[in-house]
Design a protein around this motif. Structure first.
Motif, PDB file in Angstrom:
ATOM      1  N   SER A  46    -116.767  30.707   0.750  1.00 13.23           N
ATOM      2  CA  SER A  46    -117.461  29.446   1.020  1.00 13.23           C
ATOM      3  C   SER A  46    -116.488  28.383   1.514  1.00 13.23           C
ATOM      4  CB  SER A  46    -118.169  28.944  -0.242  1.00 13.23           C
ATOM      5  OG  SER A  46    -117.236  28.671  -1.271  1.00 13.23           O
ATOM      6  N   SER A  47    -115.202  28.684   1.485  1.00  7.83           N
ATOM      7  CA  SER A  47    -114.171  27.769   1.978  1.00  7.83           C
ATOM      8  C   SER A  47    -113.651  28.247   3.325  1.00  7.83           C
ATOM      9  CB  SER A  47    -113.015  27.687   0.978  1.00  7.83           C
ATOM     10  OG  SER A  47    -111.903  27.044   1.541  1.00  7.83           O
ATOM     11  N   ALA A  48    -113.667  27.364   4.331  1.00  3.89           N
ATOM     12  CA  ALA A  48    -113.131  27.715   5.651  1.00  3.89           C
ATOM     13  C   ALA A  48    -111.642  28.026   5.560  1.00  3.89           C
ATOM     14  CB  ALA A  48    -113.383  26.575   6.636  1.00  3.89           C
ATOM     15  N   TYR A  49    -110.950  27.350   4.659  1.00  2.00           N
ATOM     16  CA  TYR A  49    -109.524  27.617   4.442  1.00  2.00           C
ATOM     17  C   TYR A  49    -109.337  29.077   4.024  1.00  2.00           C
ATOM     18  CZ  TYR A  49    -104.740  26.866   2.708  1.00  2.00           C
ATOM     19  OH  TYR A  49    -103.389  26.939   2.510  1.00  2.00           O
ATOM     20  N   ASN A  50    -110.119  29.514   3.040  1.00  2.00           N
ATOM     21  CA  ASN A  50    -109.993  30.889   2.558  1.00  2.00           C
ATOM     22  C   ASN A  50    -110.414  31.905   3.609  1.00  2.00           C
ATOM     23  OD1 ASN A  50    -109.078  29.951   0.127  1.00  2.00           O
ATOM     24  ND2 ASN A  50    -111.002  30.192  -0.962  1.00  2.00           N
ATOM     25  N   ARG A  51    -111.411  31.561   4.416  1.00  2.51           N
ATOM     26  CA  ARG A  51    -111.845  32.491   5.469  1.00  2.51           C
ATOM     27  C   ARG A  51    -110.740  32.702   6.490  1.00  2.51           C
ATOM     28  NH1 ARG A  51    -116.765  29.578   5.063  1.00  2.51           N
ATOM     29  NH2 ARG A  51    -116.331  28.409   6.973  1.00  2.51           N
ATOM     30  N   GLU A  52    -110.051  31.646   6.875  1.00  4.69           N
ATOM     31  CA  GLU A  52    -108.957  31.763   7.838  1.00  4.69           C
ATOM     32  C   GLU A  52    -107.824  32.613   7.268  1.00  4.69           C
ATOM     33  OE1 GLU A  52    -106.700  31.597  11.118  1.00  4.69           O
ATOM     34  OE2 GLU A  52    -108.758  30.862  10.964  1.00  4.69           O
ATOM     35  N   ILE A  53    -107.480  32.357   6.009  1.00  2.00           N
ATOM     36  CA  ILE A  53    -106.424  33.147   5.378  1.00  2.00           C
ATOM     37  C   ILE A  53    -106.841  34.614   5.256  1.00  2.00           C
ATOM     38  CG2 ILE A  53    -105.134  33.476   3.230  1.00  2.00           C
ATOM     39  CD1 ILE A  53    -104.190  31.102   4.868  1.00  2.00           C
ATOM     40  N   TRP A  54    -108.135  34.835   4.974  1.00  2.77           N
ATOM     41  CA  TRP A  54    -108.613  36.211   4.823  1.00  2.77           C
ATOM     42  C   TRP A  54    -108.489  36.984   6.118  1.00  2.77           C
ATOM     43  CZ3 TRP A  54    -109.478  40.316   2.183  1.00  2.77           C
ATOM     44  CH2 TRP A  54    -110.336  41.308   2.664  1.00  2.77           C
ATOM     45  N   TRP A  55    -108.926  36.398   7.234  1.00  3.63           N
ATOM     46  CA  TRP A  55    -108.876  37.122   8.501  1.00  3.63           C
ATOM     47  C   TRP A  55    -107.441  37.347   8.965  1.00  3.63           C
ATOM     48  CZ3 TRP A  55    -112.571  40.058   9.507  1.00  3.63           C
ATOM     49  CH2 TRP A  55    -113.889  39.698   9.208  1.00  3.63           C
ATOM     50  N   LYS A 204     -97.465  15.156  -0.204  1.00  8.29           N
ATOM     51  CA  LYS A 204     -97.879  16.222   0.716  1.00  8.29           C
ATOM     52  C   LYS A 204     -99.383  16.137   0.923  1.00  8.29           C
ATOM     53  CE  LYS A 204     -94.343  19.731  -0.145  1.00  8.29           C
ATOM     54  NZ  LYS A 204     -94.126  21.163  -0.482  1.00  8.29           N
ATOM     55  N   THR A 205     -99.817  16.238   2.168  1.00 11.68           N
ATOM     56  CA  THR A 205    -101.245  16.167   2.489  1.00 11.68           C
ATOM     57  C   THR A 205    -101.678  17.465   3.154  1.00 11.68           C
ATOM     58  OG1 THR A 205    -101.129  13.769   2.787  1.00 11.68           O
ATOM     59  CG2 THR A 205    -103.029  14.894   3.732  1.00 11.68           C
ATOM     60  N   TRP A 206    -102.776  18.014   2.704  1.00  9.45           N
ATOM     61  CA  TRP A 206    -103.369  19.186   3.339  1.00  9.45           C
ATOM     62  C   TRP A 206    -104.856  19.168   3.072  1.00  9.45           C
ATOM     63  CZ3 TRP A 206    -102.122  19.253  -1.626  1.00  9.45           C
ATOM     64  CH2 TRP A 206    -102.810  20.081  -2.504  1.00  9.45           C
ATOM     65  N   GLN A 207    -105.569  20.083   3.714  1.00  6.77           N
ATOM     66  CA  GLN A 207    -107.023  20.049   3.607  1.00  6.77           C
ATOM     67  C   GLN A 207    -107.576  21.209   2.791  1.00  6.77           C
ATOM     68  OE1 GLN A 207    -109.379  21.238   7.099  1.00  6.77           O
ATOM     69  NE2 GLN A 207    -107.471  21.433   8.248  1.00  6.77           N
ATOM     70  N   VAL A 208    -108.650  20.914   2.070  1.00  7.69           N
ATOM     71  CA  VAL A 208    -109.430  21.915   1.345  1.00  7.69           C
ATOM     72  C   VAL A 208    -110.892  21.676   1.691  1.00  7.69           C
ATOM     73  CG1 VAL A 208    -107.792  22.129  -0.547  1.00  7.69           C
ATOM     74  CG2 VAL A 208    -109.612  20.434  -0.695  1.00  7.69           C
ATOM     75  N   ASP A 209    -111.755  22.619   1.347  1.00  3.25           N
ATOM     76  CA  ASP A 209    -113.178  22.461   1.664  1.00  3.25           C
ATOM     77  C   ASP A 209    -113.987  23.528   0.957  1.00  3.25           C
ATOM     78  OD1 ASP A 209    -114.163  24.704   3.889  1.00  3.25           O
ATOM     79  OD2 ASP A 209    -111.999  24.390   3.836  1.00  3.25           O
ATOM     80  N   THR A 210    -115.279  23.312   0.899  1.00  2.29           N
ATOM     81  CA  THR A 210    -116.215  24.323   0.423  1.00  2.29           C
ATOM     82  C   THR A 210    -117.596  24.005   0.970  1.00  2.29           C
ATOM     83  OG1 THR A 210    -117.158  25.443  -1.509  1.00  2.29           O
ATOM     84  CG2 THR A 210    -116.743  23.081  -1.723  1.00  2.29           C
ATOM     85  N   GLU A 211    -118.364  25.026   1.212  1.00  2.00           N
ATOM     86  CA  GLU A 211    -119.732  24.845   1.686  1.00  2.00           C
ATOM     87  C   GLU A 211    -120.741  24.922   0.543  1.00  2.00           C
ATOM     88  OE1 GLU A 211    -120.332  27.823   4.615  1.00  2.00           O
ATOM     89  OE2 GLU A 211    -119.041  26.865   6.121  1.00  2.00           O
ATOM     90  N   ARG A 212    -120.263  25.234  -0.657  1.00  2.00           N
ATOM     91  CA  ARG A 212    -121.169  25.478  -1.778  1.00  2.00           C
ATOM     92  C   ARG A 212    -120.957  24.439  -2.870  1.00  2.00           C
ATOM     93  NH1 ARG A 212    -120.281  31.149  -4.384  1.00  2.00           N
ATOM     94  NH2 ARG A 212    -118.234  30.172  -4.683  1.00  2.00           N
ATOM     95  N   ALA A 213    -122.017  23.771  -3.247  1.00  2.00           N
ATOM     96  CA  ALA A 213    -121.945  22.787  -4.336  1.00  2.00           C
ATOM     97  C   ALA A 213    -121.767  23.507  -5.672  1.00  2.00           C
ATOM     98  CB  ALA A 213    -123.211  21.934  -4.355  1.00  2.00           C
ATOM     99  N   GLY A 214    -121.025  22.894  -6.562  1.00  2.00           N
ATOM    100  CA  GLY A 214    -120.809  23.480  -7.870  1.00  2.00           C
ATOM    101  C   GLY A 214    -119.511  22.993  -8.471  1.00  2.00           C
TER     102      GLY A 214
END
Length: 409
Positions: A46-55, A204-214
């Motif tokens: 649900s995180s674009a960050y994790n999807r990029e790392i996964w691929w 240090k600044t970086w981005q995180v995200d999620t598409e799923r509430a919780g």
């Protein structure tokens, strides 16, 4: 058990239960022994960050499999073809095989070069933070976290902050700027993105995200002292509309004025002034409560404590509708107020049962004393520090990764 059944040629076998127990212990340590048994998951798509790392990782995994198969084939082929029982003649002597040497050098170089390109591509996507990203400042200290919203100034003065519970919007990048107030800590909430070191005097600044509430679990990933394992936090991701409403309520929030003569009023007086006759120091010296004279920064912001569902940086959770009114949660809160260093090693919070504790300078000093009734009054005041019901960010926020033992809202 040292029995004949577990011996073989003089060597003792390891019982099969040991690796299983070790794996179970590792899983327990990873989740931090939490009440809600909430797990961490680096593969949360649900995180674009994790999807990029996964691929990016898929390529590395595929290449690793190809290399393993290729090397294994070459090894077994060579061993089989040049077995000693098939070749009686002495082996041919030669200086070297130039073609083979070129292949053995060129192939790894090509593989490393390809992985480097993929890594640089992912870094170029993930490292920059868009201008429109929601900005949150993260401060790590022994052993707690503070989250500030630099673009939102409270009507009562000062930036809106919250201790140990980070609220963020879904479906958009969030720019986290992290630093430390003492030693190196590690900010890691793997469901929403990667981890970063929190270092003193460095931002240090970086981005995180999620598409799923919780509600997601976060831990400190850098060994930082006696209560490193107890330095946890929650990330509550809300849909944009709820996030805007919650932040607006935080902006307008002022701590309620207790009714004269009530337990909350007595607790407010102790919170602000302490009790000089018994040596009990004031809570306001270390903690901030929005809309009151309390502006301490040595400890977490307590402005919305009554809405929060965690205590002691996630050591305990009040995951019931009653929250801190629940008898078990109320007992935990009382024990925490009386002597937090006893229940959380390394805590710098003063004691209120007369025992010794270490202050922020590392000095061993004797704490003041408060009666059980006075402790209950302070707890009553803290429980009164609540956002409006419609701004309760825990309401209808499922605990992502919670086990069957609890954690759902």
């Amino acid at each position: 058990m040292n029995t004949t059944k577990h011996r073989h040629s003089g060597t003792r076998r390891r019982p099969i239960t040991r690796p299983i127990a070790a794996a179970a212990l590792g899983a327990t340590l990873l989740t931090g022994c939490q009440q809600a048994n909430q797990s961490l998951f680096i593969g949360d798509m649900s995180s674009a960050y994790n999807r990029e790392i996964w691929w990016m990782s898929v390529w590395a995994i595929v290449l690793s499999i190809i290399i393993f198969v290729g090397v294994s084939y070459a090894l077994f082929y060579t061993v089989q073809k040049f077995r000693e029982d098939r070749h009686d003649a002495p082996p041919a002597q030669f200086h070297g095989n130039n073609r083979l040497e070129v292949i053995l050098v060129a192939v790894p170089v090509i593989i490393v070069f390809g992985l480097s390109i993929l890594t640089v591509r992912s870094m170029a996507i993930l490292n920059p933070t868009p201008e429109q990203a929601t900005k949150i400042d993260v401060l790590g200290k022994q052993f707690w976290w503070n989250f500030a919203y630099p673009e939102t100034t409270s009507d009562a003065g000062g930036v809106v902050t919250n201790g140990n519970e980070m609220i963020m919007p879904t479906k958009q990048p969030v720019a986290l700027t992290i630093t430390s107030g003492d030693v190196i800590h590690g900010f890691w909430a793997p469901n929403i993105g990667g981890q970063r070191a929190a270092m003193p005097a460095v931002q240090k600044t970086w981005q995180v995200d999620t598409e799923r509430a919780g509600a997601y679990q976060g831990n400190c990933s850098q060994l930082c002292g006696a209560s490193h394992a107890n330095m946890r936090y929650k990330v509550v991701a809300l849909d944009q509309e709820r996030y805007d409403a919650t932040l607006a309520a935080m902006k307008a929030y002022r701590a309620p004025e207790p009714d004269p003569g009530s337990a909350e009023a007595r607790g407010y007086a102790l919170f602000m002034q302490g009790k000089s006759s018994t040596g009990a120091v004031s809570c306001a010296a270390c903690h901030r409560v929005q809309g009151t004279p309390a502006g301490g920064v040595a400890g977490p912001d307590l402005s919305f404590f009554g809405t929060r569902r965690t205590l002691g940086a996630g050591m305990w959770e009040a995951m019931t509708a009653a929250k801190w009114e629940d008898p078990k949660a109320a007992k935990q809160l009382s024990d925490w107020l009386k002597n937090s260093p006893r229940v959380k090693p390394g805590s710098l919070m003063p004691t209120y049962d007369g025992s010794e504790y270490r202050n922020t300078k590392g000095e061993l000093v004797k704490g003041g004393t408060l009666t059980d009734a006075e402790i209950d009054d302070i707890a009553a005041y803290l429980r009164s520090l609540q956002l409006p019901e419609e701004a309760d960010y825990w309401r209808d926020s499922p605990a992502i990764g919670a086990g069957a033992t609890g954690g759902n809202q």
